[in-house]
Design an enzyme around this catalytic site. Structure first.
Site, PDB file in Angstrom:
ATOM      1  N   ASP A   1      -7.257  35.652  72.326  1.00 25.50           N
ATOM      2  CA  ASP A   1      -6.425  36.700  71.715  1.00 25.50           C
ATOM      3  C   ASP A   1      -5.778  37.516  72.828  1.00 25.50           C
ATOM      4  OD1 ASP A   1      -5.579  39.130  70.178  1.00 25.50           O
ATOM      5  OD2 ASP A   1      -6.735  38.192  68.574  1.00 25.50           O
TER       6      ASP A   1
ATOM      7  N   LYS B   1       3.085  39.142  62.204  1.00 20.93           N
ATOM      8  CA  LYS B   1       3.021  38.967  60.746  1.00 20.93           C
ATOM      9  C   LYS B   1       3.771  39.999  59.917  1.00 20.93           C
ATOM     10  CE  LYS B   1      -1.068  41.744  60.080  1.00 20.93           C
ATOM     11  NZ  LYS B   1      -2.248  41.994  59.283  1.00 20.93           N
TER      12      LYS B   1
ATOM     13  N   SER C   1       1.249  30.948  54.629  1.00 19.83           N
ATOM     14  CA  SER C   1       1.346  32.118  53.760  1.00 19.83           C
ATOM     15  C   SER C   1       2.096  31.763  52.480  1.00 19.83           C
ATOM     16  CB  SER C   1       2.122  33.203  54.508  1.00 19.83           C
ATOM     17  OG  SER C   1       2.491  34.230  53.625  1.00 19.83           O
TER      18      SER C   1
ATOM     19  N   TYR D   1       9.924  35.834  59.405  1.00 22.44           N
ATOM     20  CA  TYR D   1       8.478  35.578  59.412  1.00 22.44           C
ATOM     21  C   TYR D   1       8.150  34.365  58.532  1.00 22.44           C
ATOM     22  CZ  TYR D   1       3.599  35.983  57.981  1.00 22.44           C
ATOM     23  OH  TYR D   1       2.294  35.698  57.666  1.00 22.44           O
TER      24      TYR D   1
ATOM     25  N   LYS E   1       6.620  30.311  59.324  1.00 21.86           N
ATOM     26  CA  LYS E   1       5.521  29.600  58.655  1.00 21.86           C
ATOM     27  C   LYS E   1       6.007  28.251  58.126  1.00 21.86           C
ATOM     28  CE  LYS E   1       2.336  32.701  59.312  1.00 21.86           C
ATOM     29  NZ  LYS E   1       1.330  32.475  60.369  1.00 21.86           N
TER      30      LYS E   1
ATOM     31  N   TYR F   1      -2.074  31.557  52.321  1.00 20.30           N
ATOM     32  CA  TYR F   1      -2.806  32.716  51.800  1.00 20.30           C
ATOM     33  C   TYR F   1      -1.916  33.495  50.855  1.00 20.30           C
ATOM     34  CZ  TYR F   1      -4.902  32.339  56.540  1.00 20.30           C
ATOM     35  OH  TYR F   1      -5.442  31.936  57.730  1.00 20.30           O
ATOM     36  N   PHE F   2      -2.535  34.010  49.794  1.00 18.75           N
ATOM     37  CA  PHE F   2      -1.842  34.984  48.958  1.00 18.75           C
ATOM     38  C   PHE F   2      -2.058  36.367  49.619  1.00 18.75           C
ATOM     39  CE2 PHE F   2       0.403  32.728  45.638  1.00 18.75           C
ATOM     40  CZ  PHE F   2       0.170  31.449  46.117  1.00 18.75           C
ATOM     41  N   ASN F   3      -2.555  37.376  48.975  1.00 18.47           N
ATOM     42  CA  ASN F   3      -2.603  38.695  49.633  1.00 18.47           C
ATOM     43  C   ASN F   3      -4.025  39.040  50.070  1.00 18.47           C
ATOM     44  OD1 ASN F   3      -0.055  38.602  48.072  1.00 18.47           O
ATOM     45  ND2 ASN F   3       0.188  40.672  48.844  1.00 18.47           N
TER      46      ASN F   3
ATOM     47  N   ASN G   1       2.163  48.553  56.235  1.00 17.12           N
ATOM     48  CA  ASN G   1       3.203  47.993  55.368  1.00 17.12           C
ATOM     49  C   ASN G   1       2.596  47.524  54.052  1.00 17.12           C
ATOM     50  OD1 ASN G   1       5.306  48.080  57.353  1.00 17.12           O
ATOM     51  ND2 ASN G   1       4.249  46.387  58.380  1.00 17.12           N
TER      52      ASN G   1
ATOM     53  N   ARG H   1      11.534  47.970  47.099  1.00 12.97           N
ATOM     54  CA  ARG H   1      11.649  47.657  48.521  1.00 12.97           C
ATOM     55  C   ARG H   1      12.482  46.383  48.648  1.00 12.97           C
ATOM     56  NH1 ARG H   1       6.025  46.701  51.718  1.00 12.97           N
ATOM     57  NH2 ARG H   1       5.914  44.944  50.273  1.00 12.97           N
TER      58      ARG H   1
ATOM     59  N   GLY I   1      13.884  42.937  49.316  1.00 17.43           N
ATOM     60  CA  GLY I   1      13.226  41.656  49.566  1.00 17.43           C
ATOM     61  C   GLY I   1      11.972  41.415  48.743  1.00 17.43           C
TER      62      GLY I   1
HETATM   63  P1  NAD Z   1      -3.550  40.266  62.842  1.00 24.37           P
HETATM   64  O1  NAD Z   1      -2.321  40.781  63.488  1.00 24.37           O
HETATM   65  O2  NAD Z   1      -4.637  41.229  62.501  1.00 24.37           O
HETATM   66  O3  NAD Z   1      -4.192  39.117  63.756  1.00 24.37           O
HETATM   67  C1  NAD Z   1      -3.417  38.276  64.572  1.00 24.37           C
HETATM   68  C2  NAD Z   1      -4.089  38.257  65.926  1.00 24.37           C
HETATM   69  O4  NAD Z   1      -3.345  37.384  66.790  1.00 24.37           O
HETATM   70  C3  NAD Z   1      -4.121  39.632  66.607  1.00 24.37           C
HETATM   71  O5  NAD Z   1      -5.427  39.871  67.098  1.00 24.37           O
HETATM   72  C4  NAD Z   1      -3.118  39.508  67.747  1.00 24.37           C
HETATM   73  O6  NAD Z   1      -3.482  40.310  68.845  1.00 24.37           O
HETATM   74  C5  NAD Z   1      -3.189  38.023  68.042  1.00 24.37           C
HETATM   75  N1  NAD Z   1      -1.959  37.446  68.634  1.00 24.37           N
HETATM   76  C6  NAD Z   1      -0.683  37.575  68.192  1.00 24.37           C
HETATM   77  N2  NAD Z   1       0.149  36.870  68.977  1.00 24.37           N
HETATM   78  C7  NAD Z   1      -0.619  36.267  69.926  1.00 24.37           C
HETATM   79  C8  NAD Z   1      -0.336  35.409  71.006  1.00 24.37           C
HETATM   80  N3  NAD Z   1       0.905  35.046  71.292  1.00 24.37           N
HETATM   81  N4  NAD Z   1      -1.351  34.955  71.766  1.00 24.37           N
HETATM   82  C9  NAD Z   1      -2.627  35.347  71.500  1.00 24.37           C
HETATM   83  N5  NAD Z   1      -2.962  36.168  70.493  1.00 24.37           N
HETATM   84  C10 NAD Z   1      -1.960  36.627  69.710  1.00 24.37           C
HETATM   85  O7  NAD Z   1      -3.097  39.444  61.552  1.00 24.37           O
HETATM   86  P2  NAD Z   1      -3.971  38.838  60.366  1.00 24.37           P
HETATM   87  O8  NAD Z   1      -3.701  39.620  59.142  1.00 24.37           O
HETATM   88  O9  NAD Z   1      -5.370  38.644  60.797  1.00 24.37           O
HETATM   89  O10 NAD Z   1      -3.241  37.434  60.185  1.00 24.37           O
HETATM   90  C11 NAD Z   1      -3.724  36.258  60.809  1.00 24.37           C
HETATM   91  C12 NAD Z   1      -2.802  35.110  60.475  1.00 24.37           C
HETATM   92  O11 NAD Z   1      -2.718  34.955  59.062  1.00 24.37           O
HETATM   93  C13 NAD Z   1      -1.370  35.302  60.973  1.00 24.37           C
HETATM   94  O12 NAD Z   1      -0.888  34.055  61.424  1.00 24.37           O
HETATM   95  C14 NAD Z   1      -0.630  35.743  59.742  1.00 24.37           C
HETATM   96  O13 NAD Z   1       0.721  35.409  59.786  1.00 24.37           O
HETATM   97  C15 NAD Z   1      -1.364  34.960  58.663  1.00 24.37           C
HETATM   98  N6  NAD Z   1      -1.256  35.578  57.343  1.00 24.37           N
HETATM   99  C16 NAD Z   1      -1.653  36.879  57.171  1.00 24.37           C
HETATM  100  C17 NAD Z   1      -1.511  37.482  55.930  1.00 24.37           C
HETATM  101  C18 NAD Z   1      -1.908  38.927  55.723  1.00 24.37           C
HETATM  102  O14 NAD Z   1      -1.467  39.526  54.742  1.00 24.37           O
HETATM  103  N7  NAD Z   1      -2.722  39.534  56.571  1.00 24.37           N
HETATM  104  C19 NAD Z   1      -0.993  36.748  54.849  1.00 24.37           C
HETATM  105  C20 NAD Z   1      -0.635  35.417  55.048  1.00 24.37           C
HETATM  106  C21 NAD Z   1      -0.763  34.841  56.311  1.00 24.37           C
HETATM  107  N1  UDP Z   2       3.795  48.275  47.594  1.00 25.85           N
HETATM  108  C1  UDP Z   2       4.056  49.583  47.211  1.00 25.85           C
HETATM  109  N2  UDP Z   2       3.938  50.570  48.155  1.00 25.85           N
HETATM  110  C2  UDP Z   2       3.561  50.331  49.435  1.00 25.85           C
HETATM  111  C3  UDP Z   2       3.273  48.978  49.816  1.00 25.85           C
HETATM  112  C4  UDP Z   2       3.409  47.986  48.866  1.00 25.85           C
HETATM  113  O1  UDP Z   2       4.404  49.830  46.071  1.00 25.85           O
HETATM  114  O2  UDP Z   2       3.479  51.272  50.250  1.00 25.85           O
HETATM  115  C5  UDP Z   2       3.897  47.185  46.596  1.00 25.85           C
HETATM  116  C6  UDP Z   2       4.930  46.123  46.927  1.00 25.85           C
HETATM  117  O3  UDP Z   2       6.192  46.478  46.415  1.00 25.85           O
HETATM  118  C7  UDP Z   2       4.322  44.878  46.243  1.00 25.85           C
HETATM  119  C8  UDP Z   2       2.824  45.110  46.349  1.00 25.85           C
HETATM  120  O4  UDP Z   2       2.654  46.508  46.571  1.00 25.85           O
HETATM  121  O5  UDP Z   2       4.666  44.864  44.875  1.00 25.85           O
HETATM  122  C9  UDP Z   2       2.179  44.342  47.513  1.00 25.85           C
HETATM  123  O6  UDP Z   2       2.867  44.644  48.716  1.00 25.85           O
HETATM  124  P1  UDP Z   2       2.359  44.098  50.114  1.00 25.85           P
HETATM  125  O7  UDP Z   2       3.349  44.551  51.144  1.00 25.85           O
HETATM  126  O8  UDP Z   2       0.933  44.489  50.316  1.00 25.85           O
HETATM  127  O9  UDP Z   2       2.370  42.512  49.953  1.00 25.85           O
HETATM  128  P2  UDP Z   2       3.627  41.503  49.745  1.00 25.85           P
HETATM  129  O10 UDP Z   2       4.729  42.259  49.066  1.00 25.85           O
HETATM  130  O11 UDP Z   2       3.978  41.056  51.104  1.00 25.85           O
HETATM  131  O12 UDP Z   2       3.092  40.425  48.885  1.00 25.85           O
END
Ligand code: NAD
Ligand code: UDP
Length: 338
Positions: free
Chosen positions: A33, A86, A126, A150, A154, A178-180, A199, A293, A295
């Site tokens: 990391d 992300k 994702s 982003y 993916k 992954y979903f949320n 966010n 919001r 998008g």
């Molecule tokens: P996060 O930012 O908490 O974790 C990502 C980690 O990767 C961090 O520790 C960061 O320091 C490290 N990192 C980033 N770029 C790097 C690089 N170039 N080299 C080495 N380390 C690096 O994010 P997360 O929520 O744990 O997400 C993990 C993965 O899951 C990501 O690929 C993200 O896109 C994917 N994902 C997350 C979500 C979500 O909502 N959290 C949803 C769908 C997919």
């Molecule tokens: N959302 C909201 N207020 C916020 C953040 C999110 O109303 O401050 C809403 C957003 O419009 C969506 C849901 O919560 O309907 C989930 O948003 P998030 O950003 O967590 O996930 P994503 O939209 O990427 O699935």
């Protein structure tokens, strides 16, 4: 003895929980990391929970020399690849940083895996690859139509991994959509640690509940959903990482490329989440409804039956537990890991 799992991004939100799940299921773990969105304290917490610290290397997936050295110094058998940027909005502002980090970074990782003759990878994809789906629930055959840089990273990486796997039928790839993800480790010692205003809905609500922010802004209540607010499939991070461990096991006996949705299969609205969090925390969650919001989509939840049928995996933690665990983490660590 079986080799170790390299967890890229292992100090991050999902990666750190995955390290715990891997260690608890008997795997040896090596973390890579660069801490660009995380803190080394997360690694100490893994040790606190598991009694073992993963070998941790601070470095970047884009650093080919470092990867070569890592693969020759450690007996790595497979890779769980979480490292990446992300934030959807940020990716619109800084597309090149996203393509560079996520796409170029993963290409470098795969090249180094090739040199080290490594053939097994679990990739964090994702549900954002589905864009605005024509209907719900979403299954793995739905068309891919990302709507942000982003999301494009993916989809591109899914294609890269598909083509990489096709070269050699002993290669093993799991694309996990992954979903949320939400929730935290039940110990209250590990959770999501966003830098700046979150966010995502759940960490924002948690910060309102703890008094760090005044109120939630609900982005639109005029969607065609039961209460007008956006509906998502929130999956507990522990269920999500359990899905990774079973997917990794599945790859052992199933070479090839396998795509799985990881979600609960049911949708929760913004207002339902506010209510559930208020109940779990015993705190008021003031909110105001503002414009949609840009998008955002109205609703999105998974058909997760493929993972159930093939991996024998299902999300089994409910919304109340997700909120309780998030609240325990938020209250105990109001400043995150810092
Ligand atoms: P996060 O930012 O908490 O974790 C990502 C980690 O990767 C961090 O520790 C960061 O320091 C490290 N990192 C980033 N770029 C790097 C690089 N170039 N080299 C080495 N380390 C690096 O994010 P997360 O929520 O744990 O997400 C993990 C993965 O899951 C990501 O690929 C993200 O896109 C994917 N994902 C997350 C979500 C979500 O909502 N959290 C949803 C769908 C997919
Ligand atoms: N959302 C909201 N207020 C916020 C953040 C999110 O109303 O401050 C809403 C957003 O419009 C969506 C849901 O919560 O309907 C989930 O948003 P998030 O950003 O967590 O996930 P994503 O939209 O990427 O699935």
């Amino acid at each position: 003895m079986a080799g170790a799992v390299l967890v890229t991004g292992g100090a991050g939100y999902i990666g750190s929980h995955a390290c715990v799940a891997l260690i608890e299921s008997g795997h040896e773990v090596v973390v890579l990391d660069n801490f660009c969105n995380s803190h080394p304290e997360a690694i100490r917490r893994i040790e606190e929970i598991c009694g073992v610290a993963p070998v941790t290397i601070q470095g970047d997936i884009r650093d080919r020399a470092l990867l070569d050295e890592l693969f020759s110094a450690h007996n790595i058998e497979s890779v769980m690849h979480f490292a990446g940027l992300k934030a959807v909005g940020e990716s619109v502002e800084m597309p090149l940083a996203y393509y560079e980090n996520n796409v170029a970074g993963t290409l470098t990782l795969l090249q180094a895996m090739d040199s080290a003759a490594l053939s097994s990878i679990v990739f964090s994809s994702s549900a954002t690859v589905y864009g605005d789906p024509a209907s719900v629930p979403i299954n793995e055959h739905f068309p891919l139509a990302p709507t942000s840089p982003y999301g494009w990273t993916k989809q591109m990486l899914e294609q890269v991994l598909t083509d990489w796997q096709r070269v050699d039928d002993t290669r093993r790839v799991a694309l996990l959509r992954y979903f949320n993800p939400a929730g935290a480790h039940p110990s209250g010692r590990m959770g999501e640690d966003p830098q700046g205003p979150p966010n995502n809905l759940v960490p924002f609500v948690a910060q309102v509940a703890v008094g760090k922010r005044d109120k939630l802004r609900v982005f639109g209540d005029d969607y065609p959903t039961p209460d007008g607010t956006g509906v998502r499939d929130y999956i507990h991070v522990l269920d999500l990482v359990d899905g990774h461990v079973v997917a990794l096991d599945y790859l052992q006996t199933h070479p090839g490329l396998h795509t799985f949705n990881l979600g609960t299969g049911s949708g929760v609205s913004v207002l339902e989440m506010v209510q559930a969090f208020a109940a779990a925390s015993g705190r008021d969650i003031p909110y105001e409804v503002v414009d949609r919001r840009a998008g955002d989509i109205a609703e999105c939840w998974a058909d997760a039956s493929r993972a159930r049928d093939l991996l024998n995996w299902e999300a089994n933690r409910d919304l109340a537990q997700m909120c309780e665990d998030t609240w325990r983490w938020q209250q105990g660590n109001p400043g995150g890991y810092r």
